[in-house]
Design a protein around this motif. Sequence first.
Motif, short mmCIF file in Angstrom:
data_model
loop_
_atom_site.label_atom_id
_atom_site.label_comp_id
_atom_site.label_asym_id
_atom_site.label_seq_id
_atom_site.Cartn_x
_atom_site.Cartn_y
_atom_site.Cartn_z
N LYS A 1 37.29 39.49 46.13
CA LYS A 1 36.82 40.87 46.29
C LYS A 1 36.05 41.04 47.60
N PHE B 1 38.75 47.30 53.36
CA PHE B 1 40.02 46.74 53.79
C PHE B 1 39.86 45.82 55.00
N THR C 1 42.14 37.45 55.01
CA THR C 1 43.55 37.09 55.00
C THR C 1 43.91 36.30 56.25
N LEU D 1 48.39 38.59 49.22
CA LEU D 1 48.54 40.03 49.02
C LEU D 1 47.21 40.67 49.39
N THR D 2 47.21 41.45 50.46
CA THR D 2 45.99 42.10 50.95
C THR D 2 46.03 43.56 50.56
N GLU D 3 44.96 43.99 49.88
CA GLU D 3 44.82 45.37 49.45
C GLU D 3 43.42 45.84 49.83
N TRP D 4 43.14 47.13 49.62
CA TRP D 4 41.81 47.63 49.91
C TRP D 4 40.81 46.92 48.99
N LYS E 1 40.41 43.77 48.25
CA LYS E 1 40.73 42.52 47.56
C LYS E 1 41.92 41.83 48.20
N VAL E 2 41.95 40.51 48.00
CA VAL E 2 43.07 39.69 48.46
C VAL E 2 43.43 38.75 47.32
N THR E 3 44.70 38.70 46.97
CA THR E 3 45.19 37.76 45.98
C THR E 3 45.85 36.61 46.73
#
Length: 116
Positions: free
Chosen positions: A50, A54, A61, A78-81, A83-85
């Motif tokens: 978390k 972004f 990332t 996987l980069t999102e606003w 969070k990164v998985t």
Amino acid sequence: MSQLAQQHCEACRADAPKLSDNDIRELQPDVPEWEVRQFDGEKRLSRVFKFKDFAEALAFTQSVGDLAEDANHHPALLTEWGKVTVDWWTHKIGGLHRNDFIMAAKTDGVYGTYQE
């Protein structure tokens, strides 16, 4: 910091054995925030990180990408606003290898620099 984070990945051959369930249970305490998940029949280590926005997620990332390039071992990112998985697994063997746990521990270390 986990002892795994101090270790280096070894070159992995296509005939290298996947970790057994017992091996995974032994290594899991060193990366307690990571979950073992099945994806397309392969076991992967997965964790969601978390961030406040972004831009910070994107910087993380890139840091994980740099870490992966240095080790020549590459995750799914996987980069999102906010969070990164990150998913680690060994493509050559279609599952988990000790290298994946080493890289998960190193990823935790990178994340720690974003929490200071």
